[in-house]
Design a protein around this motif. Structure first.
Motif, PDB file in Angstrom:
ATOM      1  N   LEU A 206      29.166 -41.613   5.554  1.00 17.32           N
ATOM      2  CA  LEU A 206      27.841 -41.439   4.957  1.00 17.32           C
ATOM      3  C   LEU A 206      26.793 -41.190   6.037  1.00 17.32           C
ATOM      4  N   ALA A 207      26.920 -41.871   7.157  1.00 20.19           N
ATOM      5  CA  ALA A 207      25.979 -41.661   8.254  1.00 20.19           C
ATOM      6  C   ALA A 207      26.055 -40.228   8.774  1.00 20.19           C
ATOM      7  N   GLU A 208      27.255 -39.656   8.800  1.00 11.52           N
ATOM      8  CA  GLU A 208      27.395 -38.260   9.221  1.00 11.52           C
ATOM      9  C   GLU A 208      26.706 -37.327   8.230  1.00 11.52           C
ATOM     10  N   TYR A 209      26.815 -37.624   6.937  1.00 13.14           N
ATOM     11  CA  TYR A 209      26.100 -36.825   5.947  1.00 13.14           C
ATOM     12  C   TYR A 209      24.593 -36.904   6.194  1.00 13.14           C
ATOM     13  N   LEU A 210      24.105 -38.121   6.476  1.00 15.98           N
ATOM     14  CA  LEU A 210      22.683 -38.294   6.747  1.00 15.98           C
ATOM     15  C   LEU A 210      22.249 -37.464   7.955  1.00 15.98           C
ATOM     16  N   ARG A 211      23.037 -37.514   9.021  1.00 15.47           N
ATOM     17  CA  ARG A 211      22.671 -36.767  10.226  1.00 15.47           C
ATOM     18  C   ARG A 211      22.629 -35.268   9.961  1.00 15.47           C
ATOM     19  N   ALA A 212      23.578 -34.776   9.175  1.00  8.80           N
ATOM     20  CA  ALA A 212      23.590 -33.345   8.854  1.00  8.80           C
ATOM     21  C   ALA A 212      22.326 -32.960   8.084  1.00  8.80           C
ATOM     22  N   GLY A 213      21.956 -33.780   7.103  1.00 10.02           N
ATOM     23  CA  GLY A 213      20.744 -33.504   6.341  1.00 10.02           C
ATOM     24  C   GLY A 213      19.491 -33.604   7.192  1.00 10.02           C
ATOM     25  N   MET A 214      19.453 -34.569   8.108  1.00  4.73           N
ATOM     26  CA  MET A 214      18.279 -34.756   8.962  1.00  4.73           C
ATOM     27  C   MET A 214      18.032 -33.551   9.860  1.00  4.73           C
ATOM     28  N   GLN A 215      19.085 -33.002  10.424  1.00  6.16           N
ATOM     29  CA  GLN A 215      18.919 -31.848  11.307  1.00  6.16           C
ATOM     30  C   GLN A 215      18.349 -30.650  10.547  1.00  6.16           C
ATOM     31  N   TYR A 216      18.828 -30.440   9.335  1.00  6.12           N
ATOM     32  CA  TYR A 216      18.274 -29.355   8.518  1.00  6.12           C
ATOM     33  C   TYR A 216      16.811 -29.630   8.216  1.00  6.12           C
ATOM     34  N   ALA A 217      16.492 -30.881   7.878  1.00  2.97           N
ATOM     35  CA  ALA A 217      15.136 -31.235   7.464  1.00  2.97           C
ATOM     36  C   ALA A 217      14.121 -30.979   8.573  1.00  2.97           C
ATOM     37  N   VAL A 218      14.381 -31.461   9.784  1.00  6.52           N
ATOM     38  CA  VAL A 218      13.398 -31.278  10.855  1.00  6.52           C
ATOM     39  C   VAL A 218      13.295 -29.810  11.264  1.00  6.52           C
ATOM     40  N   ALA A 219      14.382 -29.058  11.123  1.00  5.26           N
ATOM     41  CA  ALA A 219      14.334 -27.628  11.438  1.00  5.26           C
ATOM     42  C   ALA A 219      13.458 -26.862  10.466  1.00  5.26           C
ATOM     43  N   HIS A 220      13.155 -27.471   9.330  1.00  6.06           N
ATOM     44  CA  HIS A 220      12.317 -26.808   8.332  1.00  6.06           C
ATOM     45  C   HIS A 220      10.972 -27.507   8.142  1.00  6.06           C
ATOM     46  N   GLY A 221      10.620 -28.403   9.058  1.00  2.91           N
ATOM     47  CA  GLY A 221       9.262 -28.936   9.068  1.00  2.91           C
ATOM     48  C   GLY A 221       9.057 -30.288   8.441  1.00  2.91           C
ATOM     49  N   LEU A 222      10.116 -30.945   8.013  1.00  6.31           N
ATOM     50  CA  LEU A 222       9.969 -32.282   7.445  1.00  6.31           C
ATOM     51  C   LEU A 222      10.008 -33.325   8.560  1.00  6.31           C
ATOM     52  N   THR A 223       9.054 -34.253   8.505  1.00  4.68           N
ATOM     53  CA  THR A 223       9.045 -35.365   9.457  1.00  4.68           C
ATOM     54  C   THR A 223       9.227 -36.704   8.754  1.00  4.68           C
ATOM     55  N   THR A 224       9.044 -36.748   7.434  1.00 10.94           N
ATOM     56  CA  THR A 224       9.337 -37.928   6.622  1.00 10.94           C
ATOM     57  C   THR A 224      10.031 -37.474   5.351  1.00 10.94           C
ATOM     58  N   VAL A 225      11.040 -38.228   4.930  1.00 16.88           N
ATOM     59  CA  VAL A 225      11.675 -38.007   3.629  1.00 16.88           C
ATOM     60  C   VAL A 225      11.708 -39.333   2.885  1.00 16.88           C
ATOM     61  N   GLN A 226      11.272 -39.305   1.646  1.00 16.42           N
ATOM     62  CA  GLN A 226      11.332 -40.476   0.778  1.00 16.42           C
ATOM     63  C   GLN A 226      12.510 -40.240  -0.162  1.00 16.42           C
ATOM     64  N   CYS A 227      13.573 -41.024   0.036  1.00 12.14           N
ATOM     65  CA  CYS A 227      14.875 -40.654  -0.523  1.00 12.14           C
ATOM     66  C   CYS A 227      15.458 -41.704  -1.454  1.00 12.14           C
ATOM     67  N   ASN A 228      15.983 -41.218  -2.570  1.00  6.50           N
ATOM     68  CA  ASN A 228      16.768 -42.063  -3.461  1.00  6.50           C
ATOM     69  C   ASN A 228      18.241 -41.715  -3.264  1.00  6.50           C
ATOM     70  N   ASP A 229      18.829 -42.336  -2.256  1.00  7.17           N
ATOM     71  CA  ASP A 229      20.267 -42.211  -2.013  1.00  7.17           C
ATOM     72  C   ASP A 229      20.994 -43.478  -2.458  1.00  7.17           C
ATOM     73  N   ALA A 230      20.390 -44.631  -2.202  1.00  2.00           N
ATOM     74  CA  ALA A 230      21.009 -45.902  -2.564  1.00  2.00           C
ATOM     75  C   ALA A 230      21.119 -46.013  -4.073  1.00  2.00           C
ATOM     76  N   GLU A 231      22.308 -46.226  -4.571  1.00  2.00           N
ATOM     77  CA  GLU A 231      22.697 -46.344  -5.981  1.00  2.00           C
ATOM     78  C   GLU A 231      22.936 -44.985  -6.616  1.00  2.00           C
ATOM     79  N   THR A 232      22.072 -44.020  -6.395  1.00  2.00           N
ATOM     80  CA  THR A 232      22.246 -42.710  -7.022  1.00  2.00           C
ATOM     81  C   THR A 232      23.384 -41.928  -6.380  1.00  2.00           C
TER      82      THR A 232
END
Length: 540
Positions: A206-232
């Motif tokens: 799961l941590a690897e999935y998070l890292r993959a998503g984070m790299q995409y996010a910062v490359a497109h200008g996101l510096t904060t993400v408010q995320c519903n991953d826990a439970e969903t």
């Protein structure tokens, strides 16, 4: 941008966005905090021998803050089979079989992305369990539609979940074949029930999935993400472990706010009494924020809860995932424990019910916990006025228009459609309305969302003039809804979302001036640099 003892000066941009109609030329940051903004001459005089980054006339914005998405879910789609572009059920099968052939140790395929709207005209048949069985009869197969509210699963998983003939699930839906056997398509709580029988993914993965998503996010200008991953997306305890793994080494590139999913009061109490409730960790990079609830489903799946039957399917008004009485108990407990609630509501029936429950629990017009409605899509003006009058927050996803502008009027009728996705009206009425993406339902690239909010067009720049163009927002408002309003959503508006002294040094430099370019070109804007907490985490 310049650094000395963690000091950095961003200079000669000529377009540092500070506030509406207020631009400066340079920014000085130290220790992750903005120290000054002003002319290049003044800032350079203050900076001394600090490291400098010359932005060469480019526009500088606060870092984008996605007020609702599923980053872990998105990262998983980057690793698992990509079904987003599939044109038929047969192509979905082929893509997944190819993936399994190259990943023979895979223990389950769980991914999202297919959309029957994109299927070829002569191949509109929805996938079913027989298609999934062609992928595998030995491991669980769960392929969710792009909205995440319908999935198709294989027979082995249906049997493992104990789904028999004429199966029903409260707050969900199971489709049947002619003889009553489940056909593999499950909705809402029925999907949750099936997922409980999929072997859990290890927190390290799961941590690897998070890292993959984070790299995409910062490359497109996101510096904060408010995320519903826990439970969903995965059990909360596993997501919390994965987040700790991702952040403890200090290399996680962006800020993450957990919107922790809860489906009942018992689990909610356990979380609120636990060690992570309302905690901020890793120097402010990781925060455990609100409780997330689901009231209904999606418009595309016709599972969003409507007050009247769907215009294009009078047999249904959608699905109510949580009863009013239980929802009210959870909101009241949230108020007792100073806990924010954010509730998924898309249909006008879900929005009306949740509004009334918030108001009942709050006992008046004050909303000190900043309870929010996520999505807030199908609305009439009375509903919008009630939202304003009772200070309820809204978290919109303008990027939904790329698809929904083609189906909304068919689903709910033109009259109700004309007062839905009412970004401009809500914001100008004084509602605290933020922007996000609900990624991976849509792309988390915030410039896709800004484009849709400003033009109300799809990615082909249609319809000409925009769908219900009276609700187009200005570029400045769209940026503010993606920055300072998203910060308000997480109680951070005094320290995040602006490029002003005392605010966090989270910012982006753009390859195109968003304030002067053709609005259609906003769709293609890319950051050349992303900074989080004073650290450059992406450079093109």
């Amino acid at each position: 941008i310049a650094r000395r003892q963690r000091q950095m000066c961003i200079r000669d941009s000529g377009k540092v966005y500070v506030d509406k109609n207020h631009f400066e030329e340079a920014v000085l940051q130290e220790g992750g905090i903005i120290k000054a903004v002003g002319s290049s001459a003044d800032i350079l005089a203050m900076a001394g021998d600090a490291e400098r980054i010359d932005c060469q006339g480019r526009t500088v914005l606060p870092g984008m803050n996605d007020s609702h998405e599923h980053l872990l879910d998105f990262g998983q789609t980057l690793v698992m089979p990509n079904t987003y572009g599939c044109k038929s059920a047969d192509e979905i099968v082929a893509v997944c079989r190819e993936f399994l052939a190259s990943h023979p140790n895979c223990k389950a395929i769980v991914t999202k992305g297919w959309n029957e709207i994109n299927f070829d005209e002569d191949k509109k048949r929805l996938p079913d369990r027989h298609d999934m069985d062609k992928i595998s009869t030995e491991i669980p197969i769960v392929l969710s539609r792009v909205c995440g509210h319908i999935a198709v699963v294989n027979t082995m998983l249906l049997e493992r979940a104990g789904f028999g003939k004429h199966q029903t699930v409260e707050g969900g839906k199971v489709e049947w074949e002619e003889d009553g056997t489940p056909n593999g398509r499950v909705y809402e709580n029925a999907l949750s029930a099936v997922m409980s029988h999929v072997p859990p993914t290890a927190p390290e993965d799961l941590a690897e999935y998070l890292r993959a998503g984070m790299q995409y996010a910062v490359a497109h200008g996101l510096t904060t993400v408010q995320c519903n991953d826990a439970e969903t997306v995965a059990p909360p305890a596993d997501v919390f472990k994965a987040l700790d793994i991702a952040y403890r080494d200090g290399d996680a590139p962006l800020r993450y706010v957990s919107q922790t999913g809860m489906t009942n009061l018992q689990d909610m109490k356990a979380f609120v009494k636990g060690p992570l409730h309302k905690k901020t960790l890793y120097g402010g990079m990781l925060k455990y924020g609100p409780i997330k609830m689901f009231k209904d489903g999606s418009l595309g799946a016709r599972s969003s809860l409507m007050r009247q039957p769907y215009a294009d399917d009078p047999t249904t008004i959608g699905v109510e995932r949580i009863p009013d009485a239980e929802q009210l108990e959870m909101i009241r407990y949230a108020n007792e424990t100073n806990t924010q609630i954010v509730t998924h509501c898309i249909g006008d029936g879900a929005i009306e019910k949740t509004l009334n429950l918030y108001i009942q629990a709050n006992g008046g017009t004050a909303n000190p916990q900043r309870h929010s409605i996520i999505h807030y899509q199908i609305t009439d003006m009375d509903m919008v006025r009630k939202t304003r009058d009772h200070n309820i927050l809204v978290a919109y996803q303008p990027v939904f228009l790329e698809y929904d502008l083609h189906v909304c009027d068919d689903r709910v009728g033109k009259e109700l459609g004309s007062t839905s996705y009412c970004f401009k009206t809500a914001y100008e009425m004084g509602i605290h309305a933020s922007f996000g993406s609900d990624c991976p339902v849509e792309d988390c690239n915030p410039f896709c969302g800004i484009y849709c909010a400003v033009t109300r067009k799809d990615y082909n720049h249609l319809p000409e003039g925009g769908w219900n163009p009276q609700e187009c927002v200005s570029v400045e408002d769209a940026i503010d809804m993606f920055t300072v309003e998203s910060a308000y959503h997480e109680f951070m508006e005094d320290t995040k979302g602006r490029l002003k002294p005392g605010y966090l040094a989270d910012l982006i430099v753009l390859d195109t001036d968003i304030f002067t370019c053709d609005p259609d070109d906003i769709l293609h804007i890319q950051p050349t640099l992303t900074m989080v907490n004073g650290r450059v985490v992406y450079r093109k």
